[in-house]
Design an enzyme around this catalytic site. Structure first.
Site, PDB file in Angstrom:
ATOM      1  N   HIS A  74       4.952   2.975   4.883  1.00 41.96           N
ATOM      2  CA  HIS A  74       3.947   2.275   5.457  1.00 41.96           C
ATOM      3  C   HIS A  74       3.294   3.008   6.761  1.00 41.96           C
ATOM      4  CE1 HIS A  74       6.783  -0.265   3.520  1.00 41.96           C
ATOM      5  NE2 HIS A  74       5.636  -1.077   3.504  1.00 41.96           N
ATOM      6  N   GLU A 119      -3.475  -0.965  -7.395  1.00 47.02           N
ATOM      7  CA  GLU A 119      -4.510  -0.197  -6.850  1.00 47.02           C
ATOM      8  C   GLU A 119      -5.463   0.739  -7.779  1.00 47.02           C
ATOM      9  OE1 GLU A 119      -1.085  -0.060  -5.872  1.00 47.02           O
ATOM     10  OE2 GLU A 119      -1.147  -1.214  -4.025  1.00 47.02           O
TER      11      GLU A 119
END
Lengths: 407, 337
Positions: free
Chosen positions: B129, B60
């Site tokens: 998540h 990321e």
């Protein structure tokens, strides 16, 4: 079980010892094809490209590669480095007098930035660390802006926002410096990808120190550069010290930083960073390769950080005081000077005279810049600049805060 | 007017911008050939080519770091982080680099980029998540933070974000991707095809960042919500019979304080709801702003309903999610005094 904790060859009050370094002779490595693959760059990644030998002669294939660099070009390199050292000297002095809060020298590493910058073209962009002010010097960045930034006065293009030495100049190919180490390395890859996508013929040059090769973004950059192959030169300046931390703590079991880059699938070379001719030759080769579209290349510049990390650092606490003198690759200015004298293009007298003239010139600019204010006699810019440029358009909550401040 | 899911609306926004502006680039993990794990970019690579829409390594910081460099060199990157829970390796690049580049370079370099990421729970995603990290971004000067709650707004806000000259964190409530969610996980799920907010105009349109939307007018109490919680608040109002004025903030930074202030001055009561954890959450900021701006209009203490200060659980998700019953209790408490 036993853990490994790397140590430098010598600590304070011990005798400097660089005997473990493998320094191959000048001229030993040839000039590879521009499109060399990573797999074929092993000797360059593990060896050391050198042009100037112990006598100051330029020898070998890399010397031939830049045979067209005439006396004027080399004298310009010498003058760049002398100017860099004079600026460092004056600005360190200014910090000691309290005129700026902070300074950071690049003593011993002048050849790297000065030699590299002269091979770039307008539009190319460096993503430097705080020790690459030599790029600005060789880009003919106005000393008024450079010193204005250090004094945070009205000549500071950044209007007092940044810590001294965190320069920024789009026009001179010098990306805004961040204090967070390593972040610029991956940004250079993104910038170079944008260059490729817009096909503008420009290249990017990323810079990082040996210590910061440990940062995540170093690895992110090598991987993405290897994947997308944009026009970027990935420079690693190995000056042996990350503040007090010995370079071995960042290298680990790798032989060289160039070898680490090669492991990512990027052709890599290791170069004597104190040899202006080697810097000029490899920079020219790398720029030519990158601009021709052969993808990224990594260069480890092997050098030694002669000065303290910064004005906040005292290296006598962690390394021998005379270690710099024992550095086996010498001083970049002395070595280029010796070479030019040997060629008959220079003399000791002219050197002494030029050095004095350059120092006088730098001092004269310094005096003028100091009239605009220093930390001792500040003439700061308006505090309202705090709110300027947080966003393109000032949102309501910032407008309210600026009013609260009284502006 | 076509009816779209939020996924289709987001895809349409990127499609419009990719077609209209050659500087726009779309990339992230699984974003290219496959079209993203939530399918938001499906078909975009086939249509616009690999130079415009591509896959990235699983890093990321690399995704956002590249975007910073591209944006500074004139591109308009719209990067995807696969889940908001994965954004932390990029936090350095977002907060220290993207957010500050314009300011620290005194305008020499700018950073017009968008980082899209699915946020929030409700899909049994467990602790990695399901997170709602908006407050970690609203605390950073130089960023804009946006979170839509309808397909219509998702498209208009994403186009505005891509066109914005500054970095925008674009949070997508993943529980709303396929339809509104009123907080009852055992109830029948409704798709966007059955909801008027699924009406999405074709072509280019944008919604100004920093403008809230009054989703339901009311006179008893103001509810400040965003993302999935807008629907939970609607369900709570319906079930309780309390005449709540529900404001969908849409943009957390900059915040539409004018709309909030006008509403609270009218109702004299306010309940703040979000899915994120409570302590130092964005609700705290909202409550501080409301009391500062509207103190003399308040008839009762400000209330907030949030996720618990614990990691988002997997099996006990519905005991964690701040559902309608908790919002009803807060509404009733607000009305008691």
């Amino acid at each position: 079980m036993k853990l490994n904790f790397p140590h430098p060859p010598a600590r304070p009050n011990e005798t400097p010892d660089f005997s473990a370094l493998d320094i191959p002779p000048a001229g030993a490595l040839d000039v590879p094809a521009l499109d060399i693959a990573a797999v074929d760059s092993r000797d360059y990644a593990n060896g050391l490209i050198r042009v100037l030998n112990e006598n100051g002669e330029a020898v070998g294939p890399w010397a031939d590669y830049i045979a067209d660099l005439d006396s004027e070009a080399l004298l310009q390199g010498l003058r760049d480095m002398l100017r860099m050292r004079a600026v460092d000297k004056r600005m360190l002095n200014a910090q000691r007098q309290g005129k700026t809060s902070f300074y950071l020298q690049c003593t011993g590493e002048e050849a790297i930035g000065c030699g590299f910058q002269r091979q770039l073209a307008a539009g190319d962009m460096n993503f430097p660390t705080y020790r690459q002010q030599s790029l600005l010097i060789a880009a003919d960045y106005p000393l008024e802006s450079l010193m204005g930034q250090l004094y945070s006065n009205d000549l500071d293009p950044l209007e007092g926002r940044q810590l001294p030495i965190m320069h920024s100049s789009r026009e001179h190919g010098f990306f805004s410096i961040s204090g967070n180490l390593g972040t610029q390395y991956i940004q250079a890859v993104g910038w170079a990808m944008a260059n490729a996508l817009s096909d503008n013929g420009q290249i990017a040059a990323a810079w990082i120190g040996d210590g910061a090769t440990a940062s995540n973004d170093f690895h992110a950059a090598l991987l993405t550069a290897s994947v997308y192959r944009p026009p970027v030169i990935l420079n690693i300046v190995n000056n042996q010290w990350a503040i007090s931390t010995y370079t071995g703590v960042a290298t680990g079991g790798s032989r060289t930083y160039a070898a680490r880059a090669r492991g990512y699938g990027i052709p890599a070379l290791r170069v004597d960073g104190n040899d202006y001719l080697a810097v000029a030759a490899v920079s020219r080769w790398a720029v030519e390769r990158t601009r021709a579209g052969h993808g990224p290349v990594a260069i480890e510049w092997f050098t030694y950080r002669v000065a303290a990390h910064s004005t906040s650092d005292d290296p006598s606490a962690y390394r021998p005081n005379d270690e710099a003198k024992a550095w086996p690759l010498g001083d970049p200015i002395e070595r280029l000077k010796t070479h030019l004298v040997l060629r008959g293009d220079w003399s000791d007298d002219r050197h002494v005279q030029t050095e004095a003239e350059i120092l006088d010139g730098v001092t004269a600019v310094q005096k003028e810049v100091e009239k605009h204010g220093t930390f001792v006699k500040p003439q700061p810019t308006s505090p309202s600049t705090i709110f300027k440029g947080v966003y393109a358009d000032m949102p309501e909550h910032l407008r309210r805060q600026r009013q609260e401040m009284g502006y | 007017m076509p009816r779209m899911t939020m996924i289709e609306a987001l895809r349409d926004a990127m499609d419009v911008m990719l077609s209209q502006d050659p500087r726009v680039l779309v990339f992230g993990e699984d974003v290219g050939y496959f079209g993203g794990v939530f399918r938001c970019t499906a078909g975009l690579q086939a249509k616009h080519g690999e130079n415009r829409v591509f896959d990235t390594p699983i890093n990321e910081s690399a995704i956002v770091g590249m975007a910073v460099g591209m944006a500074a060199q004139g591109m308009r990157p719209c990067a995807e982080v696969q889940f908001a829970d994965y954004v932390y390796p990029a936090y350095d690049q977002i907060t220290q680099e993207a957010a500050r580049l314009r300011h620290r370079s005194n305008g020499m370099f700018t950073c017009p980029l968008v980082v899209r990421m699915p946020t929030g729970g409700g899909i049994f995603g467990g602790q990695t998540h399901s997170q709602s990290p908006e407050a970690l971004f609203t605390h950073v000067a130089g960023l804009k933070v946006v979170i839509p709650s309808t397909p219509h707004d998702a498209k208009g806000l994403l186009i505005a974000a891509i066109e914005d000259p500054d970095p925008v964190i674009f949070l997508e409530p993943k529980r709303l991707y396929n339809g509104p969610f009123y907080g009852d996980h055992s109830g029948k799920s409704v798709g966007w095809a059955q909801h008027p907010a699924g009406d999405v105009p074709e072509g280019h349109y944008s919604i100004d960042l920093g403008k809230a939307d009054i989703r339901r007018e009311g006179s008893d109490v103001t509810v400040l919500a965003y993302g999935t919680m807008v629907y939970v608040a609607e369900a709570a109002a319906d079930k309780s019979g309390i005449d709540a004025e529900i404001i969908d903030l849409r943009s957390l930074l900059p915040l539409d304080l004018g709309t909030i202030k006008a509403s609270v001055e009218k109702t004299g009561r306010c309940v703040v709801v979000h899915e994120a954890t409570r302590t130092s959450g964005f609700g705290g900021e909202l409550i501080a702003e409301v009391q500062e701006a509207c103190f003399w209009h308040l008839k009762s203490p400000l209330q907030r309903v949030t996720g618990w200060d614990a990691p988002y659980p997997h099996a006990t998700e519905w005991d964690y999610f701040p559902g309608p019953d908790r919002v009803i209790r807060a509404l009733q408490k607000s009305m008691e005094d």
